[in-house]
Design a protein around this motif. Structure first.
Motif, short mmCIF file in Angstrom:
data_model
loop_
_atom_site.label_atom_id
_atom_site.label_comp_id
_atom_site.label_asym_id
_atom_site.label_seq_id
_atom_site.Cartn_x
_atom_site.Cartn_y
_atom_site.Cartn_z
N VAL A 178 0.80 -1.21 0.00
CA VAL A 178 0.00 0.00 0.00
C VAL A 178 0.84 1.27 0.00
CG1 VAL A 178 -1.74 1.29 1.30
CG2 VAL A 178 -1.91 -1.19 1.12
N HIS A 179 1.92 1.28 0.75
CA HIS A 179 2.72 2.50 0.93
C HIS A 179 4.17 2.19 0.58
CE1 HIS A 179 4.68 5.82 3.09
NE2 HIS A 179 3.51 6.43 3.04
N PRO A 180 4.88 3.13 -0.02
CA PRO A 180 6.27 2.87 -0.42
C PRO A 180 7.20 2.54 0.76
CG PRO A 180 5.65 5.15 -0.95
CD PRO A 180 4.43 4.46 -0.46
N ASP A 181 6.86 2.96 1.98
CA ASP A 181 7.69 2.65 3.14
C ASP A 181 7.40 1.27 3.73
OD1 ASP A 181 8.92 5.12 2.94
OD2 ASP A 181 7.63 6.07 4.46
N ASP A 182 6.35 0.59 3.26
CA ASP A 182 5.98 -0.72 3.80
C ASP A 182 7.11 -1.73 3.57
OD1 ASP A 182 3.56 0.44 4.38
OD2 ASP A 182 2.41 -0.75 2.94
N ASN A 183 7.38 -2.54 4.60
CA ASN A 183 8.33 -3.64 4.43
C ASN A 183 7.63 -4.99 4.43
OD1 ASN A 183 7.85 -3.81 7.18
ND2 ASN A 183 9.96 -3.38 7.79
N VAL A 184 6.30 -4.96 4.41
CA VAL A 184 5.47 -6.14 4.23
C VAL A 184 4.41 -5.84 3.19
CG1 VAL A 184 5.80 -7.07 6.57
CG2 VAL A 184 3.89 -5.53 6.12
N ALA A 185 3.87 -6.90 2.60
CA ALA A 185 2.75 -6.78 1.66
C ALA A 185 1.71 -7.81 2.07
CB ALA A 185 3.22 -7.03 0.23
N VAL A 186 0.50 -7.63 1.57
CA VAL A 186 -0.61 -8.55 1.89
C VAL A 186 -0.85 -9.45 0.68
CG1 VAL A 186 -3.06 -8.67 2.48
CG2 VAL A 186 -1.62 -6.86 3.45
N THR A 187 -1.04 -10.73 0.96
CA THR A 187 -1.30 -11.70 -0.11
C THR A 187 -2.78 -11.65 -0.51
OG1 THR A 187 -1.85 -13.50 1.40
CG2 THR A 187 0.45 -13.27 0.79
N THR A 188 -3.05 -11.84 -1.79
CA THR A 188 -4.43 -11.92 -2.24
C THR A 188 -4.87 -13.37 -2.41
OG1 THR A 188 -3.79 -11.77 -4.56
CG2 THR A 188 -4.32 -9.70 -3.43
N GLU A 189 -3.90 -14.28 -2.30
CA GLU A 189 -4.17 -15.72 -2.38
C GLU A 189 -3.14 -16.43 -1.52
OE1 GLU A 189 -3.89 -16.16 -6.58
OE2 GLU A 189 -1.73 -16.31 -6.56
N ALA A 190 -3.43 -17.66 -1.13
CA ALA A 190 -2.50 -18.42 -0.30
C ALA A 190 -1.17 -18.59 -1.04
CB ALA A 190 -3.09 -19.78 0.04
N LEU A 191 -0.08 -18.40 -0.30
CA LEU A 191 1.27 -18.60 -0.83
C LEU A 191 1.98 -19.59 0.09
CD1 LEU A 191 2.30 -14.90 -1.56
CD2 LEU A 191 1.52 -16.59 -3.21
N GLY A 192 1.96 -20.86 -0.26
CA GLY A 192 2.54 -21.88 0.62
C GLY A 192 1.81 -21.90 1.94
N GLU A 193 2.56 -21.67 3.03
CA GLU A 193 1.95 -21.69 4.38
C GLU A 193 1.22 -20.39 4.71
OE1 GLU A 193 4.82 -21.86 7.58
OE2 GLU A 193 5.94 -20.17 6.79
N VAL A 194 1.36 -19.38 3.88
CA VAL A 194 0.78 -18.07 4.17
C VAL A 194 -0.64 -17.99 3.61
CG1 VAL A 194 1.05 -15.57 3.96
CG2 VAL A 194 3.09 -17.03 3.99
N PRO A 195 -1.64 -17.86 4.50
CA PRO A 195 -3.02 -17.76 4.02
C PRO A 195 -3.28 -16.43 3.29
CG PRO A 195 -2.93 -18.29 6.38
CD PRO A 195 -1.56 -17.89 5.95
N ALA A 196 -4.26 -16.42 2.43
CA ALA A 196 -4.67 -15.20 1.75
C ALA A 196 -5.02 -14.13 2.79
CB ALA A 196 -5.88 -15.47 0.87
N GLY A 197 -4.64 -12.90 2.51
CA GLY A 197 -4.96 -11.80 3.41
C GLY A 197 -3.93 -11.57 4.50
N HIS A 198 -2.87 -12.38 4.52
CA HIS A 198 -1.84 -12.23 5.55
C HIS A 198 -0.62 -11.50 5.00
CE1 HIS A 198 -3.31 -14.85 8.96
NE2 HIS A 198 -4.26 -14.94 8.04
N LYS A 199 0.27 -11.11 5.89
CA LYS A 199 1.45 -10.33 5.54
C LYS A 199 2.63 -11.23 5.19
CE LYS A 199 1.18 -8.45 9.58
NZ LYS A 199 -0.08 -9.09 9.92
N VAL A 200 3.43 -10.79 4.20
CA VAL A 200 4.71 -11.43 3.90
C VAL A 200 5.78 -10.35 3.86
CG1 VAL A 200 3.74 -13.37 2.62
CG2 VAL A 200 4.37 -11.31 1.40
N ALA A 201 7.00 -10.74 4.23
CA ALA A 201 8.13 -9.82 4.22
C ALA A 201 8.56 -9.52 2.79
CB ALA A 201 9.29 -10.43 5.00
N LEU A 202 8.81 -8.24 2.50
CA LEU A 202 9.25 -7.85 1.18
C LEU A 202 10.77 -7.97 1.01
CD1 LEU A 202 6.94 -4.79 0.56
CD2 LEU A 202 6.82 -7.04 -0.51
#
Length: 81
Positions: free
Chosen positions: A5-29
């Motif tokens: 969302v913001h250029p200073d963010d160091n995480v992003a939100v997934t729109t779909e499951a990525l491995g163990e990360v459920p949709a809607g959760h944060k991942v490290a950039l």
């Protein structure tokens, strides 16, 4: 897909499951170290309690939240009072 969302963010939100990360959760950039502040929507939301690799899940198991913490009262008086 990831949403940053913001250029200073160091995480992003997934729109779909990525491995163990459920949709809607944060991942490290990028690789984030324990003690680093996690920035989402341009604001710090907490501090990591463990290292997280790029693309790793950032959630309650490795994040000490600062959301809901007491904040300093506004330093300026409200107008019209």
């Amino acid at each position: 897909m990831l949403i940053r969302v913001h250029p200073d963010d160091n995480v992003a939100v997934t729109t779909e499951a990525l491995g163990e990360v459920p949709a809607g959760h944060k991942v490290a950039l990028g690789t984030l170290r324990a003690g680093a502040r996690v920035v989402k929507y341009g604001s710090s939301i907490g501090v990591l309690t463990a290292d997280v690799a790029e693309g790793g899940w950032v959630h309650s198991h490795n994040l000490r939240t600062e959301l809901g913490a007491e904040r300093e009262p506004e330093s300026h008086p409200r107008e019209g009072r």
